[in-house]
Scaffold this active site. Structure first.
Site, PDB file in Angstrom:
ATOM      1  N   CYS A  96      -3.577   3.116   2.415  1.00 33.89           N
ATOM      2  CA  CYS A  96      -4.160   2.937   3.756  1.00 33.89           C
ATOM      3  C   CYS A  96      -4.881   4.182   4.271  1.00 33.89           C
ATOM      4  O   CYS A  96      -5.961   4.481   3.794  1.00 33.89           O
ATOM      5  CB  CYS A  96      -3.081   2.430   4.714  1.00 33.89           C
ATOM      6  SG  CYS A  96      -3.772   1.611   6.158  1.00 33.89           S
ATOM      7  N   HIS A 196       0.881  -1.725   2.527  1.00 33.26           N
ATOM      8  CA  HIS A 196       2.186  -1.136   2.802  1.00 33.26           C
ATOM      9  C   HIS A 196       3.234  -2.164   2.385  1.00 33.26           C
ATOM     10  O   HIS A 196       2.922  -3.211   1.859  1.00 33.26           O
ATOM     11  CB  HIS A 196       2.348  -0.894   4.309  1.00 33.26           C
ATOM     12  CG  HIS A 196       1.302  -0.041   4.922  1.00 33.26           C
ATOM     13  ND1 HIS A 196       1.347   1.331   4.876  1.00 33.26           N
ATOM     14  CD2 HIS A 196       0.191  -0.349   5.626  1.00 33.26           C
ATOM     15  CE1 HIS A 196       0.301   1.827   5.546  1.00 33.26           C
ATOM     16  NE2 HIS A 196      -0.417   0.831   5.997  1.00 33.26           N
TER      17      HIS A 196
END
Ligand code: GLN
Length: 240
Positions: A96, A196
């Site tokens: 990310c 995630h």
């Protein structure tokens, strides 16, 4: 003597959203369960990196303000080492906010954060909602197509340059930008992803594959009944 996986964690205090450091715990456990050594080094702001001292470089996600705190330092003190490490085949895994900083830039309104340019991509905070939700992709890391399932939450939209390969194709969720059906980036042993979960606890096959690529070994399977249940549950959450 058994091999040792030498991991370098980049900015672990600043870049650790959604418990992304759980990815390190999984790498450690899977090495230990196989009798492989495991060494963890952490580097923060202002600290240089030795490109030859580590087999796998890891960076988690972060909020925009965390990325603002690390982006210029990363270019100034770590870019050349990361290029040298990637060139010799070390694994680089970035999630990310860390993934966004592997590219050329992250445009945030009038501000532009620099990236280290390990891969050809750029990220823009465009108008529109954050891209949030469970996500599943199909990826092939040299052992055939497999599913990676996780959770994404990003305001930045990432666009790959021509010829750059994604980590996978979106089966469910938004991926890099919610438009082109691509997720992450994969060049050599450099991998970036928005997922995630944390990523590796939900996809232990990927953790094992990264260890194999980092050490140049082939791993025997473990008894992964519980880990596979976690993976199935992440897939179900994404509707895949
Ligand atoms: N701050 C970045 C964004 O919102 C990355 C977020 C994250 O790491 N979850 O796009």
């Amino acid at each position: 003597m058994a091999a040792t996986l030498r991991v370098c964690s980049l900015y672990p205090d600043l870049m650790n959203i959604y418990a992304d450091r759980g990815n390190i715990a999984v790498l450690r456990a899977r090495c230990a369960w196989r009798g492989l050594g495991f060494e963890l080094a952490s580097v923060g702001v202002g600290e240089p990196v030795d490109p030859n001292a580590h087999d796998l470089f890891y960076m988690g996600g972060g909020q925009d303000r965390d990325q603002i705190a690390v982006a210029e330092d990363m270019v100034a003190t770590k870019r050349d080492s990361l290029h040298a490490a990637a060139d010799r085949g070390a694994v680089v895994l970035a999630v990310c906010g860390g993934y966004q900083l592997l590219g050329s830039s992250y445009q945030l309104g009038d501000d532009q954060l620099p990236g280290v340019g390990l891969v050809d991509l750029h990220t823009i905070r465009e108008p529109g909602p954050r891209l949030i939700g469970n996500c599943a992709i199909e990826a092939d890391l040299g052992t055939g197509p497999r599913t990676i399932a996780g959770f994404e939450n990003h305001g930045g939209r990432t666009y790959l340059g021509d010829g750059e390969q994604p980590l996978g194709r979106v089966l469910s969720g938004h991926g890099n930008n919610g438009k082109d059906g691509l997720e992450g980036v994969h060049r050599g042993n450099v991998i970036g992803t928005y997922l995630h979960g944390p990523l590796l606890p939900k996809n232990v096959w990927l953790a094992d594959r990264l260890i194999e690529l980092a050490l140049g070994v082939e791993l025997d399977p473990l008894d992964d009944a519980m880990e596979e249940a976690a993976h199935r549950s992440a897939r179900r959450a994404a509707g895949v």
